[in-house]
Design a protein around this motif. Structure first.
Motif, PDB file in Angstrom:
ATOM      1  N   ASP A 142       0.823  -1.218   0.000  1.00 18.86           N
ATOM      2  CA  ASP A 142       0.000   0.000   0.000  1.00 18.86           C
ATOM      3  C   ASP A 142       0.851   1.260   0.000  1.00 18.86           C
ATOM      4  OD1 ASP A 142      -2.276  -1.549  -0.022  1.00 18.86           O
ATOM      5  OD2 ASP A 142      -2.676  -1.346   2.127  1.00 18.86           O
ATOM      6  N   THR A 143       1.932   1.254   0.769  1.00 20.05           N
ATOM      7  CA  THR A 143       2.810   2.432   0.813  1.00 20.05           C
ATOM      8  C   THR A 143       3.464   2.665  -0.544  1.00 20.05           C
ATOM      9  OG1 THR A 143       3.244   2.108   3.166  1.00 20.05           O
ATOM     10  CG2 THR A 143       4.838   3.438   1.939  1.00 20.05           C
ATOM     11  N   GLY A 144       3.973   1.596  -1.151  1.00 17.14           N
ATOM     12  CA  GLY A 144       4.600   1.715  -2.462  1.00 17.14           C
ATOM     13  C   GLY A 144       3.634   2.222  -3.515  1.00 17.14           C
ATOM     14  N   ARG A 145       2.414   1.661  -3.526  1.00 21.02           N
ATOM     15  CA  ARG A 145       1.406   2.102  -4.513  1.00 21.02           C
ATOM     16  C   ARG A 145       1.036   3.565  -4.295  1.00 21.02           C
ATOM     17  NH1 ARG A 145      -0.364  -3.213  -3.928  1.00 21.02           N
ATOM     18  NH2 ARG A 145      -1.799  -2.700  -2.264  1.00 21.02           N
ATOM     19  N   ALA A 146       0.913   3.968  -3.033  1.00 17.42           N
ATOM     20  CA  ALA A 146       0.554   5.366  -2.735  1.00 17.42           C
ATOM     21  C   ALA A 146       1.649   6.318  -3.199  1.00 17.42           C
ATOM     22  CB  ALA A 146       0.292   5.538  -1.244  1.00 17.42           C
ATOM     23  N   ARG A 147       2.898   5.945  -3.019  1.00 22.71           N
ATOM     24  CA  ARG A 147       3.998   6.803  -3.466  1.00 22.71           C
ATOM     25  C   ARG A 147       3.997   6.943  -4.991  1.00 22.71           C
ATOM     26  NH1 ARG A 147       9.638   5.103  -1.179  1.00 22.71           N
ATOM     27  NH2 ARG A 147      10.186   7.206  -1.891  1.00 22.71           N
ATOM     28  N   VAL A 148       3.755   5.844  -5.686  1.00 22.91           N
ATOM     29  CA  VAL A 148       3.708   5.895  -7.154  1.00 22.91           C
ATOM     30  C   VAL A 148       2.532   6.749  -7.617  1.00 22.91           C
ATOM     31  CG1 VAL A 148       3.377   4.539  -9.260  1.00 22.91           C
ATOM     32  CG2 VAL A 148       4.908   3.701  -7.468  1.00 22.91           C
ATOM     33  N   ALA A 149       1.366   6.551  -7.001  1.00 24.91           N
ATOM     34  CA  ALA A 149       0.181   7.322  -7.389  1.00 24.91           C
ATOM     35  C   ALA A 149       0.402   8.813  -7.166  1.00 24.91           C
ATOM     36  CB  ALA A 149      -1.041   6.842  -6.606  1.00 24.91           C
ATOM     37  N   ALA A 150       1.024   9.161  -6.043  1.00 32.68           N
ATOM     38  CA  ALA A 150       1.284  10.575  -5.752  1.00 32.68           C
ATOM     39  C   ALA A 150       2.244  11.165  -6.775  1.00 32.68           C
ATOM     40  CB  ALA A 150       1.850  10.724  -4.340  1.00 32.68           C
ATOM     41  N   LEU A 151       3.260  10.401  -7.143  1.00 28.61           N
ATOM     42  CA  LEU A 151       4.214  10.898  -8.132  1.00 28.61           C
ATOM     43  C   LEU A 151       3.551  11.053  -9.495  1.00 28.61           C
ATOM     44  CD1 LEU A 151       7.091  11.732  -8.847  1.00 28.61           C
ATOM     45  CD2 LEU A 151       7.615   9.302  -9.249  1.00 28.61           C
ATOM     46  N   ALA A 152       2.734  10.080  -9.877  1.00 29.75           N
ATOM     47  CA  ALA A 152       2.059  10.138 -11.178  1.00 29.75           C
ATOM     48  C   ALA A 152       1.123  11.341 -11.272  1.00 29.75           C
ATOM     49  CB  ALA A 152       1.294   8.847 -11.439  1.00 29.75           C
ATOM     50  N   ALA A 153       0.573  11.771 -10.130  1.00 27.36           N
ATOM     51  CA  ALA A 153      -0.370  12.896 -10.121  1.00 27.36           C
ATOM     52  C   ALA A 153       0.316  14.242  -9.915  1.00 27.36           C
ATOM     53  CB  ALA A 153      -1.409  12.682  -9.018  1.00 27.36           C
ATOM     54  N   ALA A 154       1.609  14.229  -9.668  1.00 28.22           N
ATOM     55  CA  ALA A 154       2.318  15.466  -9.329  1.00 28.22           C
ATOM     56  C   ALA A 154       2.500  16.365 -10.548  1.00 28.22           C
ATOM     57  CB  ALA A 154       3.682  15.132  -8.732  1.00 28.22           C
ATOM     58  N   PRO A 155       2.319  17.674 -10.356  1.00 27.76           N
ATOM     59  CA  PRO A 155       2.561  18.598 -11.472  1.00 27.76           C
ATOM     60  C   PRO A 155       4.052  18.639 -11.814  1.00 27.76           C
ATOM     61  CG  PRO A 155       2.167  19.809  -9.436  1.00 27.76           C
ATOM     62  CD  PRO A 155       1.916  18.360  -9.138  1.00 27.76           C
ATOM     63  N   GLY A 156       4.339  18.817 -13.076  1.00 26.64           N
ATOM     64  CA  GLY A 156       5.733  18.908 -13.498  1.00 26.64           C
ATOM     65  C   GLY A 156       6.457  17.579 -13.502  1.00 26.64           C
ATOM     66  N   LEU A 157       5.701  16.478 -13.491  1.00 28.10           N
ATOM     67  CA  LEU A 157       6.299  15.153 -13.463  1.00 28.10           C
ATOM     68  C   LEU A 157       7.176  14.913 -14.688  1.00 28.10           C
ATOM     69  CD1 LEU A 157       6.490  12.147 -12.465  1.00 28.10           C
ATOM     70  CD2 LEU A 157       4.466  11.728 -13.866  1.00 28.10           C
ATOM     71  N   LEU A 158       8.461  14.764 -14.474  1.00 28.98           N
ATOM     72  CA  LEU A 158       9.380  14.287 -15.501  1.00 28.98           C
ATOM     73  C   LEU A 158       9.173  14.936 -16.865  1.00 28.98           C
ATOM     74  CD1 LEU A 158       9.177  10.533 -14.518  1.00 28.98           C
ATOM     75  CD2 LEU A 158      11.130  12.023 -14.155  1.00 28.98           C
ATOM     76  N   SER A 159       8.933  16.240 -16.873  1.00 30.89           N
ATOM     77  CA  SER A 159       8.743  16.913 -18.159  1.00 30.89           C
ATOM     78  C   SER A 159      10.001  16.719 -19.004  1.00 30.89           C
ATOM     79  CB  SER A 159       8.463  18.404 -17.949  1.00 30.89           C
ATOM     80  OG  SER A 159       9.539  19.017 -17.271  1.00 30.89           O
ATOM     81  N   GLY A 160       9.814  16.475 -20.267  1.00 30.70           N
ATOM     82  CA  GLY A 160      10.933  16.210 -21.161  1.00 30.70           C
ATOM     83  C   GLY A 160      11.222  14.736 -21.361  1.00 30.70           C
ATOM     84  N   THR A 161      10.544  13.876 -20.582  1.00 36.93           N
ATOM     85  CA  THR A 161      10.758  12.440 -20.726  1.00 36.93           C
ATOM     86  C   THR A 161      10.032  11.932 -21.963  1.00 36.93           C
ATOM     87  OG1 THR A 161      11.008  12.147 -18.345  1.00 36.93           O
ATOM     88  CG2 THR A 161      10.433  10.180 -19.622  1.00 36.93           C
ATOM     89  N   SER A 162      10.761  11.245 -22.826  1.00 35.82           N
ATOM     90  CA  SER A 162      10.164  10.743 -24.061  1.00 35.82           C
ATOM     91  C   SER A 162      10.069   9.224 -24.103  1.00 35.82           C
ATOM     92  CB  SER A 162      10.959  11.234 -25.277  1.00 35.82           C
ATOM     93  OG  SER A 162      12.312  10.808 -25.207  1.00 35.82           O
TER      94      SER A 162
END
Length: 196
Positions: free
Chosen positions: A28-48
């Motif tokens: 649950d902790t791992g999934r929550a961290r991934v979900a929070a990162l996926a929803a974060a603004p400015g996530l990995l801009s420039g990643t192709s």
């Protein structure tokens, strides 16, 4: 123009002694961290591109990030963690002792584990195969702490040594390196900083 490559380790997993380690899932902790990162603004801009190990916990980390960025996830089975199938699940104290020996004796197969030097050559080969034809944007690799540490040692031009490991806490860390020079920049940082 190629930019930065980042290597991200999966975060916390559900430890299940009755299941093969490559089939472990995020907890649950791992999934929550991934979900929070996926929803974060400015996530990995420039990643192709996003490339993942085929192990379940790595794919569960990479898929939400790929969806958030509108990218197709690329799976590379040879990006797996160091092969520890000879021993299977080990209780934490025994595992830590084995991990110490794995890094301390990189040319030896400790109790049947894949030698660290061989695992390092394998992860380097996978990274090189991806980057050889890459010409635009940043790349995110999603994988594991052991081979991630071996990759970091190679790119930082350091001898294989556990002192370069991501440290305790269950994973969910990253480091970056320049695609053209293949030189590692900073050491491990928490995955939450990828959205800063």
């Amino acid at each position: 123009m190629p930019g930065t490559a980042r290597y991200l380790t999966h975060p916390q997993v559900q430890v299940d002694p009755d299941r093969d380690v490559p089939r472990w899932t995020l907890n649950d902790t791992g999934r929550a961290r991934v979900a929070a990162l996926a929803a974060a603004p400015g996530l990995l801009s420039g990643t192709s591109r996003i490339i993942s190990s085929a192990e379940v916990k790595a794919v569960e980390t990479a898929e939400p990030l790929a969806r958030a960025l509108g990218l197709q996830l690329e799976i590379r089975p040879l990006m797996h963690e160091n092969d520890r199938s000879a021993t299977g699940f080990l209780p934490p104290p025994e595992f830590e002792a084995m991990a110490d020996a794995f890094f301390a004796r990189p040319d030896d197969s400790i109790r049947g584990w894949e030698p660290a030097r061989a695992a390092q050559a394998r992860i380097l080969s996978e990274v090189e195969a991806v980057l050889a034809g890459h010409d635009t944007g940043d790349v995110l690799f999603v994988g594991h702490g052991g081979v991630g540490t071996l990759l970091y040692c190679a790119l930082a031009q350091e001898a294989i040594d556990r002192r370069f490991d991501q440290g305790p806490g269950g994973g969910g860390n990253w480091f970056g390196f320049d695609i053209l020079s293949r030189k590692a920049a900073l050491g491990w940082q928490p995955m939450e900083t990828l959205s800063d």
